[in-house]
Design an enzyme around this catalytic site. Structure first.
Site, mmCIF file in Angstrom:
data_model
loop_
_atom_site.group_PDB
_atom_site.id
_atom_site.type_symbol
_atom_site.label_atom_id
_atom_site.label_comp_id
_atom_site.label_asym_id
_atom_site.label_seq_id
_atom_site.Cartn_x
_atom_site.Cartn_y
_atom_site.Cartn_z
ATOM 1 N N TYR A 29 0.838 -1.219 0.000
ATOM 2 C CA TYR A 29 0.000 0.000 0.000
ATOM 3 C C TYR A 29 0.873 1.270 0.000
ATOM 4 O O TYR A 29 0.617 2.204 -0.773
ATOM 5 C CB TYR A 29 -0.892 -0.059 1.248
ATOM 6 N N VAL A 84 3.739 -11.487 0.005
ATOM 7 C CA VAL A 84 2.943 -12.153 1.045
ATOM 8 C C VAL A 84 1.657 -11.376 1.336
ATOM 9 O O VAL A 84 0.649 -11.951 1.745
ATOM 10 C CB VAL A 84 3.798 -12.392 2.311
ATOM 11 N N THR A 106 5.732 2.574 14.233
ATOM 12 C CA THR A 106 4.337 2.968 14.337
ATOM 13 C C THR A 106 4.081 3.761 15.611
ATOM 14 O O THR A 106 4.726 3.530 16.641
ATOM 15 C CB THR A 106 3.433 1.711 14.271
ATOM 16 N N SER A 143 -1.048 -4.500 20.515
ATOM 17 C CA SER A 143 -1.278 -5.768 19.795
ATOM 18 C C SER A 143 0.081 -6.445 19.601
ATOM 19 O O SER A 143 1.133 -5.806 19.735
ATOM 20 C CB SER A 143 -1.912 -5.522 18.413
ATOM 21 N N TYR A 185 1.229 -7.285 16.810
ATOM 22 C CA TYR A 185 1.859 -6.563 15.689
ATOM 23 C C TYR A 185 2.615 -5.341 16.201
ATOM 24 O O TYR A 185 3.796 -5.147 15.889
ATOM 25 C CB TYR A 185 0.807 -6.134 14.650
ATOM 26 N N HIS A 186 1.910 -4.484 16.977
ATOM 27 C CA HIS A 186 2.575 -3.271 17.454
ATOM 28 C C HIS A 186 3.805 -3.632 18.302
ATOM 29 O O HIS A 186 4.820 -2.945 18.255
ATOM 30 C CB HIS A 186 1.590 -2.410 18.261
ATOM 31 N N LYS A 208 6.990 -4.105 16.390
ATOM 32 C CA LYS A 208 7.666 -2.848 16.039
ATOM 33 C C LYS A 208 8.533 -2.354 17.194
ATOM 34 O O LYS A 208 9.583 -1.762 16.991
ATOM 35 C CB LYS A 208 6.636 -1.780 15.678
ATOM 36 N N GLN A 265 5.025 5.994 12.501
ATOM 37 C CA GLN A 265 3.957 6.561 11.673
ATOM 38 C C GLN A 265 2.581 6.334 12.294
ATOM 39 O O GLN A 265 2.322 5.286 12.888
ATOM 40 C CB GLN A 265 4.029 5.907 10.295
ATOM 41 N N VAL A 276 -2.510 5.698 8.399
ATOM 42 C CA VAL A 276 -2.483 6.370 7.094
ATOM 43 C C VAL A 276 -3.881 6.351 6.470
ATOM 44 O O VAL A 276 -4.616 5.373 6.593
ATOM 45 C CB VAL A 276 -1.484 5.673 6.148
ATOM 46 N N ASN A 332 -10.156 5.042 5.953
ATOM 47 C CA ASN A 332 -10.452 4.434 4.648
ATOM 48 C C ASN A 332 -11.702 3.554 4.742
ATOM 49 O O ASN A 332 -12.534 3.531 3.837
ATOM 50 C CB ASN A 332 -9.263 3.607 4.163
#
Ligand code: NAD
Ligand code: USQ
Length: 387
Positions: free
Chosen positions: A11, A34, A144, A179, A181-182, A185, A208, A211, A240
Site C-alpha cells: 500500500y 505475502v 508505528t 497488539s 503486531y505493534h 515494532k 507513523q 495512514v 479508509n
C-alpha cells in the site's frame, strides 16, 4: 541517491518507490508478495484493482522512461537479503516489508508468531546485512505510533529525558503497545537502537500514525499505477473504512465509544516524509526517531468528519469494541522533527475525503459487505477458545 524500498509492492511501499523515482533517485523495490497471499487466506481483495509488480514497473518505465529494479524474495531468508544489498549497493534502505495489521496478529497463536518472526527476523537480517556489507547505508524503517500506546504524559520523539533520585538520563521512550503486531515494532526499535549503539549503524525509525488516502501525484498518472485500498476489518484502516462504509450506506463501525485518539497522516505526506528522511540521513551511530503523523483525532471525530463531508445520509454504529484499548485518555504528541526537515502537512480536509468518496464509488461493486464486521477479538484467548 540509490534507494532500495523493501515492501515495494505494498500500500505505501509502491507509491513511495514511485515518488522517490520521480524525485530523480535510482530506486529498486523488493517484495515476497505475502500481502497478496493474506488476501487469498482471508478471502479479501483490495477495493481498487492492482496490477502485478512487473506491470506496475513497466508502466512506470513506459510513462516516464525511469527504471525501477525488482528483487523478489523474503527478508527472513538471510541469503536473499545479503545478495540484494550486495547487488544493488544502496545508500539508503527504506523498510516497509512487514506484516502490518494488528487484527491479523491477534487472530491466534499462529498469526502472532508469524507476525513477530516475519517482522523481527526480517529486520534483524537486514541489520546484519548492512553491518557486514556496508555500514554507511542509512536504514529508514517504518515503525508505528502505536508503539507508545496511550500514556498519560506527552509522547516525545522516541527518547525521554528521565530524572530519577536526583540523576538524569536520556532513555528510549517507554512503550506500551496494543497488539502483537505493534509489539513487533517495539522489538524492532530496540534491535535497531542496539545496532546503532554497538556497531555504529545509522538508522531512522519513523513512528507513523494511521495512514489514510489512496492517491499520490504519481499513482494517479495511470490506473495501472494504482496502489491498494484495503477496507476489510483486518487490513482496512479506520478512515479508509469509514469512507467506503459511507458510500455504501453501511453504518460507520465505531469501536466502543470512539473516544480513542490516534495520530493520522495523509498518504501524500507519507511519501514526502520518506523522501525527507532519505535525503537527510542520520549520523553514524545515531538512532533517530521521528513521529510521522500530522494531526490527532478521536475515532468519533473521524466518523463525524466523514459523515459531514458525505453528501448523503450517514449513520454511526457503536460496536462493542473487539480490541482492548483505552477509549478515554490523554493524547499529546511531539511531531516536529519532519516539519523541521521541510514537511508541509496536508491536514484532513473535505477535498481529500471527497476524492476518496469518488474512488470508493467507482469500485463499489467490488465491495464484500461481509468483510466489514470485525471478527478478530483481542479477548479471544481468554475466552477458553482453543488456540
Ligand atoms: P502492506 O502490507 O500493504 O505492505 C507491506 C509489503 O511488505 C507487502 O507488499 C508485503 O508483501 C511485503 N512483505 C511483508 N513481509 C515481507 C518479507 N518478509 N519479505 C519481503 N516482503 C515482505 O503494508 P503498508 O500499509 O504498505 O505498510 C508498510 C509499512 O508501514 C509497514 O511496516 C507498516 O507497519 C507501516 N505502517 C503502516 C501504516 C498504515 O496505516 N498502513 C501506518 C503506520 C505504519
Ligand atoms: N477502529 C474503529 N472502527 C473500525 C476500525 C478501527 O473504531 O472500523 C479503531 C480501532 O479500534 C483503533 C483505531 O480505530 O482504535 C485505529 O485502528 P486502525 O485499524 O485504523 O489502525 P491500527 O490497528 O492501529 O493499525 C494501523 C495500520 C498499522 C499501523 C497503525 C498506526 O494497520 O500498520 O502501524 O495503523 S498506529 O495506530 O499509529 O499505531
Amino acid at each position: 541517491m540509490r534507494i532500495l524500498v523493501l515492501g515495494g509492492d505494498g500500500y505505501l511501499g509502491w507509491p513511495t518507490a514511485l515518488h522517490l523515482s520521480q524525485c530523480g533517485h535510482d530506486v529498486a523495490v523488493a517484495d515476497n508478495f505475502v500481502r497478496r497471499q493474506y488476501d487469498f487466506e482471508l478471502g479479501m481483495d483490495s477495493l481498487v484493482p492492482i496490477e502485478s509488480l512487473q506491470t506496475r514497473v513497466s508502466t512506470w518505465q513506459d510513462l516516464t522512461g525511469k527504471t525501477i529494479k525488482v528483487y523478489v524474495g523474503d527478508l527472513t531468508e538471510a541469503d536473499f537479503t545479503y545478495e540484494m544489498i550486495r547487488d544493488f549497493g544502496p545508500e539508503a534502505v527504506v523498510h516497509f516489508a512487514e506484516q502490518r495489521a494488528a487484527p491479523y496478529s491477534m487472530i491466534d497463536r499462529k498469526h502472532a508468531v508469524y507476525t513477530q518472526v516475519n517482522n523481527v527476523v526480517g529486520t534483524l537480517n537486514l541489520l546484519y546485512a548492512i553491518a557486514e556489507i556496508d555500514p554507511e547505508i542509512h536504514l529508514v524503517k517504518l515503525g508505528t505510533m502505536g508503539e507508545y500506546g496511550t500514556p498519560n504524559i506527552d509522547i516525545e520523539e522516541g527518547w525521554l529525558e528521565v530524572e530519577h533520585n536526583g540523576r538524569t538520563d536520556r532513555m528510549l521512550y517507554p512503550k506500551r503497545p496494543g497488539s502483537f503486531y505493534h509489539l513487533s515494532k517495539v522489538h524492532d526499535s530496540h534491535n535497531m537502537e542496539f545496532a546503532c549503539r554497538i556497531w555504529g549503524l545509522r538508522a531512522t525509525d519513523l513512528n507513523q500514525g494511521v495512514v489514510y488516502g489512496q492517491q499520490t501525484a504519481e499513482t494517479v498518472l495511470d490506473d495501472r499505477l494504482a496502489t491498494r485500498f484495503d477496507y476489510d476489518a483486518v487490513f482496512g484502516t479506520v478512515l479508509n473504512r469509514f469512507v467506503v462504509q459511507a458510500v455504501l450506506g453501511h453504518p460507520l463501525t465505531v469501536y466502543g465509544t470512539g473516544g480513542q485518539t490516534r495520530g493520522i497522516i495523509d498518504i501524500r505526506d507519507t511519501v514526502r516524509c520518506i523522501q525527507l528522511a532519505c535525503e537527510n540521513p542520520a549520523e553514524r551511530g545515531e538512532f533517530r526517531v521521528f513521529n510521522q503523523m500530522t494531526e490527532s483525532l478521536s475515532v468519533a471525530d473521524i466518523a463525524a468528519t466523514v459523515a459531514k463531508s458525505y453528501p448523503g445520509e450517514v449513520t454511526v454504529h457503536n460496536l462493542d469494541n473487539p480490541r482492548v484499548e483505552k477509549e478515554e485518555h490523554y493524547y499529546k504528541v511531539v511531531h516536529s522533527g519532519l516539519v523541521e526537515l521541510g514537511l508541509e502537512p496536508h491536514l484532513l480536509s473535505d477535498t481529500l475525503i471527497t476524492s476518496l468518496f469518488d474512488v470508493a464509488k467507482r469500485y463499489s461493486d467490488r465491495v464484500d459487505l461481509n468483510a466489514m464486521q470485525p471478527r478478530v477479538n483481542w479477548r479471544g484467548a481468554l475466552d477458553g477458545v482453543t488456540r
